[in-house]
Design a protein around this motif. Structure first.
Motif, PDB file in Angstrom:
ATOM      1  N   SER A  25      -8.427  28.984  15.849  1.00 58.46           N
ATOM      2  CA  SER A  25      -9.452  28.280  15.074  1.00 58.46           C
ATOM      3  C   SER A  25     -10.427  29.219  14.398  1.00 58.46           C
ATOM      4  O   SER A  25     -11.057  28.849  13.412  1.00 58.46           O
ATOM      5  CB  SER A  25     -10.220  27.327  15.995  1.00 58.46           C
ATOM      6  OG  SER A  25     -10.975  28.059  16.961  1.00 58.46           O
ATOM      7  N   GLY A  26     -10.558  30.427  14.926  1.00 60.70           N
ATOM      8  CA  GLY A  26     -11.533  31.362  14.383  1.00 60.70           C
ATOM      9  C   GLY A  26     -12.941  31.122  14.887  1.00 60.70           C
ATOM     10  O   GLY A  26     -13.873  31.826  14.486  1.00 60.70           O
ATOM     11  N   LYS A  27     -13.126  30.183  15.792  1.00 59.96           N
ATOM     12  CA  LYS A  27     -14.456  29.856  16.306  1.00 59.96           C
ATOM     13  C   LYS A  27     -14.758  30.662  17.563  1.00 59.96           C
ATOM     14  O   LYS A  27     -13.857  31.143  18.250  1.00 59.96           O
ATOM     15  CB  LYS A  27     -14.538  28.363  16.617  1.00 59.96           C
ATOM     16  CG  LYS A  27     -14.349  27.460  15.400  1.00 59.96           C
ATOM     17  CD  LYS A  27     -14.393  25.985  15.799  1.00 59.96           C
ATOM     18  CE  LYS A  27     -14.185  25.081  14.584  1.00 59.96           C
ATOM     19  NZ  LYS A  27     -14.179  23.648  14.960  1.00 59.96           N
ATOM     20  N   LYS A  28     -16.060  30.763  17.866  1.00 55.15           N
ATOM     21  CA  LYS A  28     -16.461  31.438  19.091  1.00 55.15           C
ATOM     22  C   LYS A  28     -15.972  30.642  20.302  1.00 55.15           C
ATOM     23  O   LYS A  28     -15.942  29.417  20.294  1.00 55.15           O
ATOM     24  CB  LYS A  28     -17.983  31.587  19.151  1.00 55.15           C
ATOM     25  CG  LYS A  28     -18.535  32.608  18.172  1.00 55.15           C
ATOM     26  CD  LYS A  28     -20.042  32.764  18.338  1.00 55.15           C
ATOM     27  CE  LYS A  28     -20.601  33.761  17.322  1.00 55.15           C
ATOM     28  NZ  LYS A  28     -22.067  33.900  17.453  1.00 55.15           N
ATOM     29  N   VAL A  29     -15.575  31.364  21.325  1.00 51.68           N
ATOM     30  CA  VAL A  29     -15.051  30.738  22.539  1.00 51.68           C
ATOM     31  C   VAL A  29     -16.210  30.348  23.443  1.00 51.68           C
ATOM     32  O   VAL A  29     -17.055  31.184  23.789  1.00 51.68           O
ATOM     33  CB  VAL A  29     -14.091  31.695  23.275  1.00 51.68           C
ATOM     34  CG1 VAL A  29     -13.645  31.094  24.600  1.00 51.68           C
ATOM     35  CG2 VAL A  29     -12.894  32.016  22.395  1.00 51.68           C
ATOM     36  N   GLU A  30     -16.266  29.085  23.806  1.00 52.58           N
ATOM     37  CA  GLU A  30     -17.297  28.607  24.718  1.00 52.58           C
ATOM     38  C   GLU A  30     -16.920  28.939  26.157  1.00 52.58           C
ATOM     39  O   GLU A  30     -15.772  29.252  26.474  1.00 52.58           O
ATOM     40  CB  GLU A  30     -17.478  27.096  24.552  1.00 52.58           C
ATOM     41  CG  GLU A  30     -17.836  26.662  23.133  1.00 52.58           C
ATOM     42  CD  GLU A  30     -19.174  27.236  22.659  1.00 52.58           C
ATOM     43  OE1 GLU A  30     -20.032  27.517  23.526  1.00 52.58           O
ATOM     44  OE2 GLU A  30     -19.337  27.419  21.440  1.00 52.58           O
ATOM     45  N   ILE A  31     -17.893  28.826  27.058  1.00 54.52           N
ATOM     46  CA  ILE A  31     -17.699  29.226  28.452  1.00 54.52           C
ATOM     47  C   ILE A  31     -16.574  28.437  29.101  1.00 54.52           C
ATOM     48  O   ILE A  31     -15.707  28.993  29.791  1.00 54.52           O
ATOM     49  CB  ILE A  31     -19.009  29.045  29.251  1.00 54.52           C
ATOM     50  CG1 ILE A  31     -20.085  29.997  28.702  1.00 54.52           C
ATOM     51  CG2 ILE A  31     -18.770  29.291  30.738  1.00 54.52           C
ATOM     52  CD1 ILE A  31     -21.440  29.830  29.354  1.00 54.52           C
ATOM     53  N   ALA A  32     -16.535  27.129  28.877  1.00 50.65           N
ATOM     54  CA  ALA A  32     -15.501  26.299  29.499  1.00 50.65           C
ATOM     55  C   ALA A  32     -14.115  26.696  29.022  1.00 50.65           C
ATOM     56  O   ALA A  32     -13.170  26.770  29.813  1.00 50.65           O
ATOM     57  CB  ALA A  32     -15.773  24.826  29.200  1.00 50.65           C
ATOM     58  N   GLU A  36     -10.901  28.289  31.202  1.00 49.99           N
ATOM     59  CA  GLU A  36      -9.573  27.677  31.180  1.00 49.99           C
ATOM     60  C   GLU A  36      -8.511  28.697  30.791  1.00 49.99           C
ATOM     61  O   GLU A  36      -7.425  28.738  31.368  1.00 49.99           O
ATOM     62  CB  GLU A  36      -9.562  26.502  30.205  1.00 49.99           C
ATOM     63  CG  GLU A  36      -8.221  25.784  30.119  1.00 49.99           C
ATOM     64  CD  GLU A  36      -8.222  24.674  29.084  1.00 49.99           C
ATOM     65  OE1 GLU A  36      -7.141  24.144  28.794  1.00 49.99           O
ATOM     66  OE2 GLU A  36      -9.306  24.352  28.554  1.00 49.99           O
ATOM     67  N   LEU A  37      -8.813  29.543  29.794  1.00 47.68           N
ATOM     68  CA  LEU A  37      -7.856  30.555  29.363  1.00 47.68           C
ATOM     69  C   LEU A  37      -7.621  31.598  30.453  1.00 47.68           C
ATOM     70  O   LEU A  37      -6.499  32.084  30.628  1.00 47.68           O
ATOM     71  CB  LEU A  37      -8.345  31.223  28.080  1.00 47.68           C
ATOM     72  CG  LEU A  37      -8.336  30.348  26.828  1.00 47.68           C
ATOM     73  CD1 LEU A  37      -9.039  31.048  25.679  1.00 47.68           C
ATOM     74  CD2 LEU A  37      -6.907  29.983  26.424  1.00 47.68           C
ATOM     75  N   ARG A  38      -8.671  31.952  31.186  1.00 45.95           N
ATOM     76  CA  ARG A  38      -8.505  32.910  32.280  1.00 45.95           C
ATOM     77  C   ARG A  38      -7.580  32.362  33.358  1.00 45.95           C
ATOM     78  O   ARG A  38      -6.740  33.067  33.907  1.00 45.95           O
ATOM     79  CB  ARG A  38      -9.870  33.265  32.887  1.00 45.95           C
ATOM     80  CG  ARG A  38     -10.660  34.299  32.102  1.00 45.95           C
ATOM     81  CD  ARG A  38     -11.763  34.906  32.934  1.00 45.95           C
ATOM     82  NE  ARG A  38     -12.688  33.905  33.446  1.00 45.95           N
ATOM     83  CZ  ARG A  38     -13.753  33.456  32.798  1.00 45.95           C
ATOM     84  NH1 ARG A  38     -14.025  33.939  31.591  1.00 45.95           N
ATOM     85  NH2 ARG A  38     -14.548  32.556  33.338  1.00 45.95           N
ATOM     86  N   LEU A  39      -7.743  31.081  33.656  1.00 46.59           N
ATOM     87  CA  LEU A  39      -6.896  30.461  34.673  1.00 46.59           C
ATOM     88  C   LEU A  39      -5.426  30.461  34.240  1.00 46.59           C
ATOM     89  O   LEU A  39      -4.523  30.552  35.074  1.00 46.59           O
ATOM     90  CB  LEU A  39      -7.369  29.025  34.946  1.00 46.59           C
ATOM     91  CG  LEU A  39      -8.726  28.893  35.657  1.00 46.59           C
ATOM     92  CD1 LEU A  39      -9.149  27.432  35.726  1.00 46.59           C
ATOM     93  CD2 LEU A  39      -8.658  29.495  37.069  1.00 46.59           C
TER      94      LEU A  39
END
Length: 813
Positions: A25-32, A36-39
């Motif tokens: 998307s090109g957007k900044k990654v939010e904390i949530a 999720e991506l780390r998991l």
């Protein structure tokens, strides 16, 4: 103490200001989302850390910050743009016909529209044109498709492939004109990786393929797509790239001896393959859907044998004699008791993957090898141990002629850096490197836009559509809302030019006498061949002396029947693969793009006759049910050329839209003049002098004379001349006066190979215009008048020793 505190503060600020962005998307990654991506262990695949964008810096190797508003656009592993919304079938399946049924076999479409044969184009193009076009194409767009089905999914034509959603093999009709006498009824093919496959986007949105290259012309094949890759090719001395001297020539580092290289990504694929095999081969228990309750030692042995057979394609060192030992080792470690019986398929695949990795030594290989280096020269034989270290080795080590061009551009970087160091002795390594890289990229872009493309699209057409400028001037228009990406339709449409490929890789002596040739299919992924004897020099001459295939509807058998060679695939049809890839990417039908480009949309096949011969219309009518089903590439293959140029109207339209995007969305486009890092008008004037002939003269071993227009065949008006007759840029225009207390004189000859003909005039390859401003393409009279009667003909022994090899080596490497 104060200094150390300042450094720590600077580092802290940089860390705070850097942000994690979503690649899709090109957007900044939010904390949530980050959690999720780390998991899912998908952070590296799906996100990119971007440092703050600053106006004073030039283009970054990773492509970030090309656009201030969308800083990820321009980086690798991003999405493609779309001219029209994609057309996928239900459940994100490949494009189907209007009834939801499969379209005709891509193989059948190809054989009906482009039969197999061999036609040389002795009047127009050399092989340098198609391979420079391929070089640029791969520099801006790379799907993982070919390496996927060549290295990891050899099974797509087996029963195992039927349950793999990434497999979409091409069916071969029983009456195939070339394969009907064989038992081949399937061509291997797997889908290009999408953001959904990578776990980056939800399954609810339409698939979007990942472009593994930076989508701007920035020579990322040489420099890489991130700083880790760049560090492997930089010498960090005087702005140079690392070139090694082997057999009295300067070539890139060798990244392989007799070792098997495997990256963490390939190990993850191994685990995925094991898991897929497990779920396919282990019957599911009725009461425990994903368990392995019915798994027996005999079933595991059968499954293991098939898995290892598949893995042997991309683990070359896993020889047949080693496989039984590996199988025995990990089979003995598996306890077929309650532990295994209660495991799910995923749990068991994890165990097997770990045991296999440990037993085959893969863990050590992964630990000791950078993640982006894989063994790509997998067609090298036992005596060929060379595989070149490029910034993107999987792209650079492809076919011999494109690899040769890549080596030339690496040498050109060092030639430029050496010259800049002599001109500006006060410049440090980083400034020398960045400036040499900027000039090298501009050289490639100028050759592509001002020399190659006019041969295909017409110089006047390109001027009229603002693709190039008629005079040397800065391009001031910049559209910040347009993002520097590649259209998916362009990725497919330009594959039409594969008909230019000749299936022979010819070798020529120093006197340009034909010596021998290789079959194209036997040289793919085989860079080790280039350093045998004088093959690099002989193939280099062939780039500019061998005629290309004709741009017509005939495909060379090496391209249409055995593109990757029988060692990898018993049969492989490149243009059929191109048609299938368009369906895989959801590219809409030809009629939609025809309409988009201003042609009247067809309601019946006979409506195509405005741009096609009746024979092609009839062929399409027999292949497809309705006009809207016709594949984009099939339509492009069938169109007649626009008068005076080499493409039809729809391909011209799609190429124009992409080329405009290159020029006006790339903040670092070489012709822009309003940036802190822009070329001055004087420097731009020198860049516009760059040409393929000069690049070859400066960087190709064994080339002492060449035709001025190296993309065109030798003929009257384009006869070979000594290299010192070919003008190139004067790098003294980059002289930094602050480096000198006294005036410094720097001459043009110091930036090119020395010659013994400095009293001769230099001849430029610029375009000439007639009295009414029309382009004069036939400059034979012009050159003959300049050269005089004595120099009309091809040059022979008088010029063979005009270059001093030892002084060239000292000067440029």
């Amino acid at each position: 103490m104060y200094y150390l505190s300042g450094v720590l503060l600077f580092i802290t600020i940089c860390r705070v200001d850097s942000h994690l962005f979503d690649r899709y998307s090109g957007k900044k990654v939010e904390i949530a989302q980050a959690k999720e991506l780390r998991l899912k262990n998908a952070t590296e695949r799906c996100t990119i850390m971007i440092k703050p964008c600053t106006p004073h810096e030039g283009s970054r190797v990773d492509g970030t910050c090309n656009n201030y508003k969308y800083p990820t656009k321009g980086s690798a592993r991003g999405p493609y743009l779309r001219l029209l919304t994609p057309d996928y079938a239900n459940n994100r399946d490949i494009r189907k016909n209007r009834h939801g049924e499969p379209l005709p076999s891509a193989r059948k479409v190809r054989t009906k529209l482009q039969p197999t044969g061999r036609v040389e184009d002795k009047h127009k193009f050399t092989t340098a044109l198609i391979h420079m076009l391929e070089f640029v194409h791969r520099d801006i767009s790379v799907l993982n498709g070919p390496l996927d089905y060549l290295r990891r999914r050899q099974y797509c034509c087996t029963p195992l492939g039927e349950v793999d959603p990434r497999c979409i093999p091409i069916r071969v009709p029983e009456d195939d004109p070339y394969l009907k006498v064989t038992d081949i009824r399937c061509l291997n093919f797997s889908r290009a990786e999408t953001f959904q496959d990578a776990g980056c986007t939800p399954e609810t949105i339409q698939p979007e393929q990942i472009n593994f290259q930076t989508p701007v012309l920035d020579l990322s094949t040489i420099y890489g797509v991130d700083n880790d890759a760049l560090r492997k090719v930089r010498k960090f001395e005087h702005g140079l790239l690392i070139l090694e001297k082997r057999q009295n020539r300067y070539v890139p580092q060798n990244i392989t001896g007799n070792f098997t290289y495997i990256s963490p990504a390939m190990l993850a694929d191994l685990k995925h393959e094991i898991s897929s095999n497990m779920k396919y081969m282990a019957p599911k228990a009725k009461d425990n859907g994903n368990s392995t309750a019915n798994m027996t030692s005999s079933k595991l042995a059968n499954m293991s044998a098939e898995m290892m057979a598949n893995m042997s394609y991309w683990l070359p060192n896993m020889t047949p004699d080693k496989m039984p030992k590996v199988l025995a080792n990990y089979s003995n470690q598996l306890n077929f008791t309650q532990d295994v019986l209660n495991m799910t398929a995923d749990m068991l695949s994890d165990m097997i993957a770990s045991l296999l990795a440990n037993d085959m030594g893969l863990t050590d290989m992964v630990t000791n090898l950078a993640s982006n280096i894989t063994e790509v020269c997998f067609q090298n034989n036992n005596t060929e141990t060379i595989c070149y270290m490029f910034g993107f080795p999987e792209v650079g080590n492809f076919d011999l002629k494109t690899t040769t061009l890549t080596i030339y551009f690496m040498r050109e970087h060092n030639r430029i850096a050496k010259a800049l160091h002599r001109i500006n002795p006060c410049w440090k390594d980083d400034r020398l490197f960045k400036t040499a890289r900027q000039i090298n990229i501009a050289t490639a872009a100028n050759i592509f836009m001002y020399e190659l493309l006019p041969a295909l699209l017409g110089f006047r057409n390109m001027v009229n559509y603002e693709l190039i400028s008629e005079h040397v001037k800065h391009v001031t228009a910049y559209e910040s809302e347009e993002v520097p990406l590649v259209f998916a339709e362009f990725e497919i449409a330009v594959r039409y030019f594969h008909t230019l490929l000749d299936g022979r890789v010819k070798q020529y002596s120093e006197n340009y006498h034909y010596m021998d040739e290789f079959s194209y299919s036997k040289t793919m992924f085989r860079s080790g061949l280039l350093e045998k004897g004088k093959i690099l020099e002989e193939i280099g001459r062939g780039l500019f002396y061998q005629s290309s295939g004709k741009l017509d509807d005939i495909q060379d058998p090496e391209i249409s029947e055995s593109y990757y060679g029988e060692r990898l695939q018993r049969a492989h049809d490149l243009p059929a693969i191109d048609i299938q890839r368009g369906r895989d990417m959801g590219i809409r039908g030809y009629n939609d793009y025809r309409h988009m480009c201003g042609l009247k949309p067809a309601k019946k096949f006979e409506d195509f006759i405005d741009v096609m011969d009746i024979e092609k219309v009839e062929a399409l009518k027999k292949l497809y049910e309705v006009v809207d089903d016709v594949d984009l590439l099939a339509g492009i293959m069938s169109e007649n050329n626009i008068q005076g140029i080499e493409v039809g109207p729809t391909l011209f339209c799609i190429m124009t839209k992409q080329l405009l995007l290159f020029r006006f969305s790339d903040r670092f486009w070489f012709e822009r003049g309003d940036q802190m890092h822009s070329f001055t008008i004087g420097q731009l004037h020198e860049i516009r002098k760059t040409n393929m002939a000069r690049l070859a003269c400066d960087n190709a071993d064994g080339i002492k004379y060449i035709q001025p227009n190296a993309f065109m065949n030798v003929k009257p008006g384009n006869m070979p001349v000594p290299c010192n007759h070919i003008v190139g840029p004067d790098l003294s225009k980059w002289q930094d006066d602050s480096c000198y207390k006294h005036k410094f004189e720097y001459n043009y000859e110091s930036t090119h190979k020395p010659t013994h003909y400095k009293d001769k005039p230099h001849y430029t390859t610029s375009t000439f215009y007639g009295n009414n401003g029309e382009v004069v393409h036939d400059t034979s009279a012009f050159f003959e008048n300049l050269l005089g009667d004595k120099n009309k003909h091809s040059y022979s022994t008088d010029f063979h020793n005009s270059r001093s090899e030892s002084s060239w080596e000292r000067e440029y490497h």
